[in-house]
Design an enzyme around this catalytic site. Structure first.
Site, short mmCIF file in Angstrom:
data_model
loop_
_atom_site.label_atom_id
_atom_site.label_comp_id
_atom_site.label_asym_id
_atom_site.label_seq_id
_atom_site.Cartn_x
_atom_site.Cartn_y
_atom_site.Cartn_z
N LYS A 68 59.43 0.26 170.19
CA LYS A 68 60.61 -0.55 170.50
C LYS A 68 61.72 0.37 170.99
CE LYS A 68 62.56 -4.66 170.26
NZ LYS A 68 63.24 -4.38 171.53
N LYS A 92 65.04 5.66 163.69
CA LYS A 92 65.93 4.52 163.45
C LYS A 92 65.16 3.33 162.91
CE LYS A 92 69.05 3.64 166.53
NZ LYS A 92 69.73 3.18 167.78
N LYS A 104 61.66 4.35 174.56
CA LYS A 104 62.86 4.30 175.37
C LYS A 104 62.46 4.26 176.84
CE LYS A 104 67.30 4.14 174.38
NZ LYS A 104 67.87 3.38 173.25
N THR A 188 74.73 -4.90 167.75
CA THR A 188 74.99 -3.48 167.47
C THR A 188 76.36 -3.30 166.83
OG1 THR A 188 73.59 -2.82 169.33
CG2 THR A 188 75.11 -1.17 168.47
N ASN A 219 79.86 -3.01 175.23
CA ASN A 219 79.34 -4.10 174.41
C ASN A 219 79.49 -3.83 172.92
OD1 ASN A 219 77.85 -6.55 173.91
ND2 ASN A 219 76.11 -5.29 173.40
N SER A 356 66.90 -7.45 167.54
CA SER A 356 65.79 -7.49 168.48
C SER A 356 64.50 -7.84 167.75
CB SER A 356 65.64 -6.13 169.19
OG SER A 356 66.53 -6.03 170.28
#
Length: 427
Positions: A68, A92, A104, A188, A219, A356
């Site tokens: 992810k 993470k 990524k 986030t 954001n 997510s």
């Protein structure tokens, strides 16, 4: 810069390994990404010319589940940088106990120079190039720097066309109308706010006592700035890529958000007849913002903002890393000696990947959650992990970053070792 990112991450891993012993097998497995892909993406531009862009996708480790990680559009994107960020994502996801590994992706370009039509062709072309490398059970991309729900929607749609069936679970961060989750676009910043509130309570600090500076008004940064403002914190400075503004009296964050949406800058936000009130303020650079005398500093822009060169000038008492890797390993040492409490990115900004995960679950089940359920799940889960990391830090008298890596490494090491180790096979 990219090589430095991976070096920093590796150094922090070594520190954590002193408290969470890791087998030689696990260490060897985590040295290298599972798979890396570099692609060329030809795009027909609006003027009829053809440009070819370089794109990347890295799946670092899938021991705990499909990988992810976000997709960024930025001029500085390189394979090394993407690999480093995928490494970070691995830890993470483990730190907040998600059934994912780290990945990524990115494309090297300045997206502000492309039209919307060109961006769509680029986004779909990227999926054409990596379609066999991703999937709902293999690798699930999401938005990152300079990508957004619409771009994720284009990508999901293109993947569905290629596979000949609707596949919403392949991409998260999509528009709600295309299977996105409520609360994902603000996740986030919201997750970071929950972590900050949890930690400030540990120190007995009330919002009215605290001043805040936020570097990065995108954001994530704009969301946490507004939530802090609404909770009673005095947000005295914010900045974007063009610079920032400061007022010792505090800034009215909702007005700044509205002004920036209209004018795309903050430098003249407080002016006569503007959308906001007349407030005396100073313009300042991003570097100046970092060294302000505030209680809480929130780097929410890009990596490597606080380094050994400027760490000595930091005056904040607490730092919350909303960006990925904004503080280098060398700077960590300086900040710790100064007595500054730093809360790391692999916890603080994990709200995005957590929601997510919720979106992925909703896509696969076909059952969609209300916003209050999303926020409730996010709050309880990220707060639980923050509490555990706090306890690890107190137990060993170590930094919160090292504690977070210990927490993640313990989960990763267990999952890797359960597949068999040298000791198992020797016995």
């Amino acid at each position: 810069m990219p090589a430095a990112l991976l070096t920093d991450a590796s150094r922090r891993l070594e520190q954590a390994a002193q408290y969470a012993p890791i087998s030689a097998d696990a260490t060897e497995r985590l040295k290298f990404p599972k798979a890396s892909l570099k692609v060329a993406i030809p795009v027909r531009m609006d003027d009829g010319s053809l440009r070819v862009f370089e794109g990347y996708r890295v799946r670092y480790d899938d021991t705990r589940g499909p990988t992810k990680g976000g997709i960024r559009f930025h001029p500085q994107v390189t394979l090394d940088e993407v690999q480093s960020l995928a490494f970070w994502m691995t830890f993470k996801c483990a730190a907040v106990n998600l059934p994912f590994g780290g990945a990524k992706g990115g494309i090297a370009l300045n997206p502000k120079t492309l039209s919307k039509f060109e961006l769509e062709r680029l986004s779909r072309g990227y999926i054409d190039a990596i379609a066999s490398f991703i999937g709902p059970d293999l690798d699930i991309p999401a938005p990152d720097v300079y990508t957004n729900p619409m771009i994720m929607g284009w990508m999901m749609d293109q993947y569905s066309i290629i596979k000949g069936k609707r596949s919403p679970a392949v991409i998260t961060g999509k528009p709600v109308s295309m299977g996105g989750s409520l609360g994902r676009s603000t996740a986030t910043g919201t997750g970071a706010f929950y972590v900050l509130q949890t930690m400030m309570a540990k120190y007995g600090q009330s919002p009215e006592q605290m001043t805040v500076a936020v570097q990065g008004f995108g954001n994530a940064g704009s969301v946490i700035a507004r939530q802090l403002f609404e909770a009673g914190y005095k947000v005295v400075a914010v900045s974007d890529s063009k610079g920032g503004i400061y007022s010792s009296k505090g800034l009215h964050i909702p007005d700044i958000q509205q002004f920036k949406r209209t004018h795309h800058t903050m430098q003249a936000v407080y002016c006569k007849d503007s959308v906001c009130n007349i407030v005396e303020h100073d313009n300042l650079t991003n570097e100046e913002l970092l060294s302000l005398d505030v209680d809480i500093l929130i780097p929410a822009a890009l990596e490597n903002q606080i380094t050994a060169e400027n760490a000595h000038s930091i005056q904040a008492k607490y730092i919350f890393e909303v960006a990925n890797g904004p503080v280098t390993a060398d700077a960590d040492i300086i900040l710790e000696k100064k007595g500054i409490s730093l809360f790391p990115d692999i916890l603080v900004n994990a709200g995005g990947v957590m929601v997510s995960h919720f979106e992925w679950v909703q896509n696969r089940s076909g059952l969609y959650w209300q916003l209050d359920e999303v926020h409730s799940q996010l709050s309880s889960r990220i707060t639980r992990e923050a509490e555990t990391i706090w306890q690890i830090a107190q137990k060993h008298s170590i930094s919160f970053r090292t504690a977070a890596y210990i927490h993640a490494l313990s989960r990763l090491s267990t999952a890797l070792d359960d597949r068999g180790t040298r000791d198992y096979y020797k016995s």
